[in-house]
Design a protein around this motif. Sequence first.
Motif, PDB file in Angstrom:
ATOM      1  N   GLN A 196      37.659 -31.774   5.237  1.00  0.00           N
ATOM      2  CA  GLN A 196      36.212 -32.648   5.020  1.00  0.00           C
ATOM      3  C   GLN A 196      35.696 -32.537   3.635  1.00  0.00           C
ATOM      4  N   ALA A 197      35.846 -31.192   3.011  1.00  0.00           N
ATOM      5  CA  ALA A 197      35.138 -30.875   1.619  1.00  0.00           C
ATOM      6  C   ALA A 197      35.796 -31.721   0.690  1.00  0.00           C
ATOM      7  N   GLN A 198      37.078 -31.967   0.687  1.00  0.00           N
ATOM      8  CA  GLN A 198      37.665 -32.535  -0.147  1.00  0.00           C
ATOM      9  C   GLN A 198      37.480 -34.086  -0.185  1.00  0.00           C
ATOM     10  N   VAL A 199      37.359 -34.641   0.918  1.00  0.00           N
ATOM     11  CA  VAL A 199      37.103 -36.055   1.140  1.00  0.00           C
ATOM     12  C   VAL A 199      35.640 -36.322   0.669  1.00  0.00           C
ATOM     13  N   ALA A 200      34.653 -35.439   1.005  1.00  0.00           N
ATOM     14  CA  ALA A 200      33.131 -35.475   0.644  1.00  0.00           C
ATOM     15  C   ALA A 200      33.213 -35.513  -0.879  1.00  0.00           C
ATOM     16  N   SER A 201      33.966 -34.720  -1.586  1.00  0.00           N
ATOM     17  CA  SER A 201      33.888 -34.633  -3.050  1.00  0.00           C
ATOM     18  C   SER A 201      34.363 -35.935  -3.671  1.00  0.00           C
ATOM     19  N   MET A 224      29.188 -42.418  18.553  1.00  0.00           N
ATOM     20  CA  MET A 224      30.601 -42.158  19.086  1.00  0.00           C
ATOM     21  C   MET A 224      31.405 -41.314  17.973  1.00  0.00           C
ATOM     22  N   LYS A 225      32.167 -40.503  18.222  1.00  0.00           N
ATOM     23  CA  LYS A 225      32.985 -39.776  17.384  1.00  0.00           C
ATOM     24  C   LYS A 225      34.286 -40.731  16.697  1.00  0.00           C
ATOM     25  N   ARG A 226      34.188 -40.720  15.470  1.00  0.00           N
ATOM     26  CA  ARG A 226      35.434 -41.768  14.734  1.00  0.00           C
ATOM     27  C   ARG A 226      36.473 -41.051  14.620  1.00  0.00           C
ATOM     28  N   GLU A 227      37.176 -41.127  15.725  1.00  0.00           N
ATOM     29  CA  GLU A 227      38.457 -40.593  15.797  1.00  0.00           C
ATOM     30  C   GLU A 227      39.415 -40.978  14.872  1.00  0.00           C
ATOM     31  N   TRP A 228      39.290 -42.480  14.405  1.00  0.00           N
ATOM     32  CA  TRP A 228      40.137 -43.076  13.541  1.00  0.00           C
ATOM     33  C   TRP A 228      40.236 -42.606  12.290  1.00  0.00           C
ATOM     34  N   LEU A 229      38.805 -42.151  11.837  1.00  0.00           N
ATOM     35  CA  LEU A 229      38.461 -41.868  10.561  1.00  0.00           C
ATOM     36  C   LEU A 229      39.039 -40.237  10.461  1.00  0.00           C
ATOM     37  N   ILE A 230      39.065 -39.320  11.542  1.00  0.00           N
ATOM     38  CA  ILE A 230      39.826 -38.046  11.449  1.00  0.00           C
ATOM     39  C   ILE A 230      41.253 -38.234  11.424  1.00  0.00           C
ATOM     40  N   PHE A 267      31.799 -38.453  -3.297  1.00  0.00           N
ATOM     41  CA  PHE A 267      30.437 -38.050  -4.012  1.00  0.00           C
ATOM     42  C   PHE A 267      29.525 -37.850  -3.115  1.00  0.00           C
ATOM     43  N   ILE A 268      29.613 -36.968  -1.971  1.00  0.00           N
ATOM     44  CA  ILE A 268      28.622 -36.847  -0.848  1.00  0.00           C
ATOM     45  C   ILE A 268      28.849 -35.530  -0.557  1.00  0.00           C
ATOM     46  N   ASP A 269      27.729 -34.841   0.258  1.00  0.00           N
ATOM     47  CA  ASP A 269      27.865 -33.424   0.645  1.00  0.00           C
ATOM     48  C   ASP A 269      28.968 -33.521   1.938  1.00  0.00           C
ATOM     49  N   ARG A 270      29.450 -32.172   2.130  1.00  0.00           N
ATOM     50  CA  ARG A 270      30.288 -32.041   3.178  1.00  0.00           C
ATOM     51  C   ARG A 270      29.774 -32.197   4.749  1.00  0.00           C
ATOM     52  N   SER A 271      28.541 -31.679   4.782  1.00  0.00           N
ATOM     53  CA  SER A 271      27.775 -31.787   5.845  1.00  0.00           C
ATOM     54  C   SER A 271      27.388 -33.402   6.189  1.00  0.00           C
ATOM     55  N   TYR A 272      27.359 -34.206   5.304  1.00  0.00           N
ATOM     56  CA  TYR A 272      26.747 -35.651   5.504  1.00  0.00           C
ATOM     57  C   TYR A 272      28.239 -36.236   5.946  1.00  0.00           C
ATOM     58  N   TYR A 273      29.372 -35.972   5.326  1.00  0.00           N
ATOM     59  CA  TYR A 273      30.612 -36.448   5.762  1.00  0.00           C
ATOM     60  C   TYR A 273      31.042 -36.028   7.213  1.00  0.00           C
ATOM     61  N   SER A 274      30.616 -34.844   7.363  1.00  0.00           N
ATOM     62  CA  SER A 274      31.103 -34.488   8.722  1.00  0.00           C
ATOM     63  C   SER A 274      30.022 -35.026   9.865  1.00  0.00           C
ATOM     64  N   ILE A 321      29.188 -38.210   9.688  1.00  0.00           N
ATOM     65  CA  ILE A 321      29.901 -39.326   9.537  1.00  0.00           C
ATOM     66  C   ILE A 321      31.169 -39.514  10.597  1.00  0.00           C
ATOM     67  N   GLU A 322      31.928 -38.358  10.583  1.00  0.00           N
ATOM     68  CA  GLU A 322      33.203 -38.230  11.409  1.00  0.00           C
ATOM     69  C   GLU A 322      32.549 -38.185  12.759  1.00  0.00           C
ATOM     70  N   THR A 323      31.607 -37.656  12.993  1.00  0.00           N
ATOM     71  CA  THR A 323      31.101 -37.136  14.352  1.00  0.00           C
ATOM     72  C   THR A 323      30.295 -38.368  14.691  1.00  0.00           C
ATOM     73  N   GLY A 324      29.952 -39.544  14.111  1.00  0.00           N
ATOM     74  CA  GLY A 324      29.102 -40.643  14.590  1.00  0.00           C
ATOM     75  C   GLY A 324      27.756 -40.339  14.375  1.00  0.00           C
ATOM     76  N   LYS A 325      27.425 -39.133  13.840  1.00  0.00           N
ATOM     77  CA  LYS A 325      25.949 -38.865  14.078  1.00  0.00           C
ATOM     78  C   LYS A 325      25.136 -39.643  13.056  1.00  0.00           C
ATOM     79  N   ARG A 326      25.636 -40.098  11.882  1.00  0.00           N
ATOM     80  CA  ARG A 326      25.027 -40.754  10.839  1.00  0.00           C
ATOM     81  C   ARG A 326      26.410 -41.902  10.411  1.00  0.00           C
ATOM     82  N   ASN A 327      25.678 -43.087   9.904  1.00  0.00           N
ATOM     83  CA  ASN A 327      26.468 -44.251   9.229  1.00  0.00           C
ATOM     84  C   ASN A 327      26.339 -44.213   7.874  1.00  0.00           C
TER      85      ASN A 327
END
Length: 271
Positions: A17-22, A1-7, A25-32, A34-40
């Motif tokens: 997203q790129a700034q938060v990922a930086s 489920m998409k993490r609206e609260w995180l957005i 210390f993770i990749d932007r795609s990984y952080y993205s 996490i926001e969409t709920g595809k990964r924890n």
Amino acid sequence: MKREWLILYRESKRLTQAQVASFSFIDRSYYSQIETGKRNPSLTVANNIAKALDFDPMMFFQDHLNQSTFQQNVLSGEIPEFFRCNGEGEVLYLYNDFELYSHHAVSYLLTAVEKDSFCIIIDYEMTFNHLKRSLETILTKREIKKYIHFVNKEDLGQYEPSEMVTYFQRLVAKFDEDKLVRIWSHEKQYDDNDWLSKLEKYLTTKRAQFNNKKVLIIRSYNASMVKAVSHIRMMRNYPYLMTDFEIVDSPFYIINSNSSVFPSLFIQENM
């Protein structure tokens, strides 16, 4: 489920997203993902993101609520029915899930309009757009303007406590005398003698001035950000306790100084 609260947290900091990922210390795609709920996130990543955006990392691990539980407990109507049937009172809301918090805030506002009452919502800027988008799918802009008054919690910091009380006295006094007033307040820290507590006392002692105006107040707090000792103190001050799934009589509410608070049934059984 998409993490609206995180957005909302990220947007409130005006970060990409790129700034938060930086920062985390993770990749932007990984952080993205996490926001969409595809990964924890792992605990380490959760801590890094929470530190970058200034929130409790345990919020990531409150996403375990499944859809069937949500439908059974939240959409069944128990909480909206309370909002609909109670014209006055004070409710302490200790929430754990931001999506459920948003759902209940919108429900509270909709039942206010349904009951032809005015609603003052005091929240942080990051949640306003989210709530307004939800309301605009159901209400017209005219209805929102007529019934709902938004107050940015962060703007209240410029006022002294006495000035804040005066501000809300004037705001409430503008409403028609025969209208109900509802207040929804989102707080970060607990203070049993803050500005809204003083306003509550004012409304109680000055009911004649408002033609016995009825007021229903919801005080909401992120449960994970409140110390356990404060939980008990808060429940002594409010007749109703609300969670993400229910509203019950507060077990520690003290009506007057002669009231008694008995130990829990578990303790009584083991005495």
